[in-house]
Structure formats: C-alpha cells, structure tokens
Design an enzyme around this catalytic site. Structure first.
Site, PDB file in Angstrom:
ATOM      1  N   GLY A   1      25.304  -5.480 -19.944  1.00  0.00           N
ATOM      2  CA  GLY A   1      25.269  -6.913 -20.035  1.00  0.00           C
ATOM      3  C   GLY A   1      23.865  -7.002 -19.176  1.00  0.00           C
TER       4      GLY A   1
ATOM      5  CB  SER B   1      19.408  -7.931 -22.300  1.00  0.00           C
ATOM      6  OG  SER B   1      20.669  -9.471 -22.354  1.00  0.00           O
ATOM      7  NE  ARG B   2      23.494 -12.491 -23.116  1.00  0.00           N
ATOM      8  CZ  ARG B   2      23.763 -13.426 -24.000  1.00  0.00           C
ATOM      9  NH1 ARG B   2      23.398 -14.686 -24.807  1.00  0.00           N
ATOM     10  NH2 ARG B   2      24.653 -13.187 -24.985  1.00  0.00           N
TER      11      ARG B   2
ATOM     12  CB  ILE C   1      26.153 -12.216 -14.114  1.00  0.00           C
ATOM     13  CG1 ILE C   1      26.435 -13.463 -13.177  1.00  0.00           C
ATOM     14  CG2 ILE C   1      26.041 -11.673 -12.520  1.00  0.00           C
ATOM     15  CD1 ILE C   1      27.897 -13.773 -13.213  1.00  0.00           C
TER      16      ILE C   1
ATOM     17  CG  ASN D   1      27.453  -8.396 -15.732  1.00  0.00           C
ATOM     18  OD1 ASN D   1      27.737  -9.447 -15.404  1.00  0.00           O
ATOM     19  ND2 ASN D   1      26.167  -8.410 -17.143  1.00  0.00           N
TER      20      ASN D   1
ATOM     21  CB  SER E   1      36.046 -13.625 -13.577  1.00  0.00           C
ATOM     22  OG  SER E   1      36.255 -15.536 -13.951  1.00  0.00           O
TER      23      SER E   1
ATOM     24  CD  GLN F   1      38.337 -19.222 -18.785  1.00  0.00           C
ATOM     25  OE1 GLN F   1      39.170 -19.959 -17.715  1.00  0.00           O
ATOM     26  NE2 GLN F   1      36.872 -19.015 -18.464  1.00  0.00           N
TER      27      GLN F   1
ATOM     28  CE1 TYR G   1      36.480 -15.940 -17.795  1.00  0.00           C
ATOM     29  CE2 TYR G   1      35.419 -14.036 -19.252  1.00  0.00           C
ATOM     30  CZ  TYR G   1      35.277 -14.523 -18.154  1.00  0.00           C
ATOM     31  OH  TYR G   1      34.350 -14.551 -16.936  1.00  0.00           O
TER      32      TYR G   1
ATOM     33  CE  LYS H   1      34.593 -10.792 -16.798  1.00  0.00           C
ATOM     34  NZ  LYS H   1      34.445 -10.232 -16.496  1.00  0.00           N
TER      35      LYS H   1
ATOM     36  CB  THR I   1      31.887 -22.861 -12.200  1.00  0.00           C
ATOM     37  OG1 THR I   1      33.225 -22.478 -12.812  1.00  0.00           O
ATOM     38  CG2 THR I   1      31.375 -23.385 -13.774  1.00  0.00           C
ATOM     39  CB  ILE I   2      27.974 -17.957 -12.352  1.00  0.00           C
ATOM     40  CG1 ILE I   2      28.844 -18.257 -11.508  1.00  0.00           C
ATOM     41  CG2 ILE I   2      26.427 -18.073 -12.571  1.00  0.00           C
ATOM     42  CD1 ILE I   2      28.767 -18.201 -10.119  1.00  0.00           C
TER      43      ILE I   2
HETATM   44  C1  RM4 Z   1      34.589 -17.660 -15.566  1.00  0.00           C
HETATM   45  C2  RM4 Z   1      34.648 -19.085 -15.044  1.00  0.00           C
HETATM   46  C3  RM4 Z   1      33.882 -19.603 -15.261  1.00  0.00           C
HETATM   47  C4  RM4 Z   1      33.535 -19.968 -16.720  1.00  0.00           C
HETATM   48  C5  RM4 Z   1      33.290 -18.395 -17.182  1.00  0.00           C
HETATM   49  C6  RM4 Z   1      33.035 -18.829 -18.421  1.00  0.00           C
HETATM   50  O1  RM4 Z   1      35.047 -16.771 -15.150  1.00  0.00           O
HETATM   51  O2  RM4 Z   1      36.050 -19.205 -15.844  1.00  0.00           O
HETATM   52  O3  RM4 Z   1      34.428 -21.277 -15.049  1.00  0.00           O
HETATM   53  O4  RM4 Z   1      32.839 -20.969 -17.587  1.00  0.00           O
HETATM   54  O5  RM4 Z   1      34.103 -17.692 -16.656  1.00  0.00           O
END
Ligand code: RM4
Length: 253
Positions: free
Chosen positions: A12, A14-15, A17, A90, A143, A153, A156, A160, A188-189
């Site tokens: 991952g 190309s963009r 992090i 990543n 994360s 999430q 997600y 993680k 939160t990036i």
């Molecule tokens: C990160 C975190 C951020 C969210 C991203 C997608 O782990 O939760 O707040 O914007 O994921």
C-alpha cells in the site's frame, strides 16, 4: 539513520502513510518495492519520487485479497531483489459502515486485505530473510483502532487487533532468527482512508478536539517512528506496539 543498499518492501505504498514511509526510506538510500491496488498514475508519481533519490524502485499493482496474485508478487520480489531487509505491512481499507450493514463479503474483503494478505506475504518474505541470513525488520501498520473501538469500524478494528496478535507471535518465531517484528499504531491521520469520514465538519472537529497537539496527523508524521523501528538503530525493540496519535488515546478529560 542510514538505509543505503537496504531492500525494503512497502504494501500500500502509493499513497498515504505507506507512501510517506516508502519515500522516506528512499531518501535515506533504501531500494523500495511497493504494492498498490488502484491508481496507476498515483503509483507512478510515488515511484518517480522514490527513484529521484537514485535508488532501485519498483511498483507492483495487486489485489491483496487474491492469494494467486500474492504468490506472483513474491516471484516479482525475488526477481528484483536478491534479498529483503525490511517489510512494511501497511496496506489497509476501512469502509465506515453501520455494524448491521456489514455483510460477509465486506467483512471478508477487509479481513483479507488488512490481515490475511500480510500473514502470507510475511511468511514468504521472512523465508527470504532467513535463507539469506538477513536479520531483517518487519513493521505492521496497525492502529489506535487496535486498542479502542469505532462505532462504524467493527470490521476494521477487528483487523487491527488481529494484526497486533499476529505481530506478537511473529516476534517470537522470527526473533529466533534475529528478525525483529513490531507494529506502529497511528491515530487519526488524514489520508484517503478517512477523507470522506472527516469531510463531516462535526466529526473532524470532534477528532481534532481529542488530540492535545490540536491537529490531525499527517502521513509524514508516521515516517520517523516507522523508520526508527526498521532501522539498524533499533537493536532491541521487538514485539512492541508504538502508538503515534498525538496524545489522542490518553485524552479523556
Ligand atoms: C484509524 C482511526 C482513524 C480513522 C482511520 C480510518 O485507525 O480509527 O480515526 O480515521 O482508522
């Protein structure tokens, strides 16, 4: 930190992090192969930036849900690099969704890209390191969401936390070969993964209010901690989770 003549792989890359870490590694002399899933133009721009540092750089388009494609990618790596020193796992997706709207196909997609693909990519790359007696470095981009939940999430955050569980075991298994395995936990990036979500002013202001540094993270903020963990300067950090969130997690009141 010197990465001259190192061979690094960034999934991952190309963009976001991944790109920030890949470019930072190249700026310090590392050769870089990065994977990407969609945008050839974007990947080309990142590859140009990597190659502008006079290093060997390659991009590889892949659907990381697909094991056959993963196996082909490993063959590509063996063709381009005689060995591998650094692996940055990543690549990841986070389609924000109401828990009750997450169906099996969506859950499997997120699981395969975020976790399963990296389980097997790491298996093959660590074999290359061991066969070449490389005391390499492997970094999972986990994360803050491995530690705390997110209303939209549930799929997600599961991935993680899973990544950290995988990392803990691999630190034991690969530590025996001198290969060190850690995870970085970005807060939160602001990247494409959450641009839509954070386009909601109320949500963005809330997230910013949680961060003592007063701003969302930038991908470039992750390069420093990531590079330390995969550098020769890291001689004893293995099996660790490094939180990089501007103080968000601890900011209750
Ligand atoms: C990160 C975190 C951020 C969210 C991203 C997608 O782990 O939760 O707040 O914007 O994921």
């Amino acid at each position: 930190m010197d990465f001259k003549n190192k061979n690094a792989i960034v999934t991952g890359g190309s963009r976001g992090i991944g790109s920030a870490i890949a470019i930072a590694l190249a700026e310090k002399g590392s050769n870089v192969i990065f994977t990407y899933a969609h945008n050839d133009d974007e990947a080309g721009k990142t590859l140009d930036k990597i190659r502008s540092n006079g290093v060997d750089g390659h991009s590889y388009r892949i659907n990381q849900e697909n094991m056959e494609e993963i196996n082909k990618f490993i063959e590509f790596v063996k063709l381009k690099f005689n060995t591998v020193d650094i692996l940055i796992n990543n690549a990841g997706i986070c389609p924000f969704r109401n828990y009750f709207d997450i169906d099996k196909p969506l859950f499997e997609k997120v699981w395969k890209i975020n976790v399963e693909s990296h389980f097997f990519i790491t298996q093959e790359i660590s074999k290359i390191m061991i066969e070449n007696n490389i005391k390499g470095k492997i970094l999972f981009i986990s994360s803050i969401s491995a530690i705390v939940g997110g209303e939209f999430q549930a799929h997600y955050t599961t991935t993680k936390s899973g990544i950290n569980g995988m990392m803990h075991s691999l630190a034991i298994i690969l530590g025996k070969y001198g290969i060190m395995v850690n995870s970085l936990e970005p807060g939160t990036i602001l990247t494409d993964i959450n641009r839509d979500d954070l386009s909601d002013d109320k949500k963005r202001k809330y997230m910013e209010s949680r961060i003592p540094l007063g701003r969302l993270g930038k991908p470039e903020d992750m390069a420093g901690p990531a590079l330390f963990l995969v550098s020769d300067e890291n001689t004893y950090v293995n099996g660790s989770e490094l939180l990089a969130d501007g103080g968000m997690l601890v900011n209750l009141q």
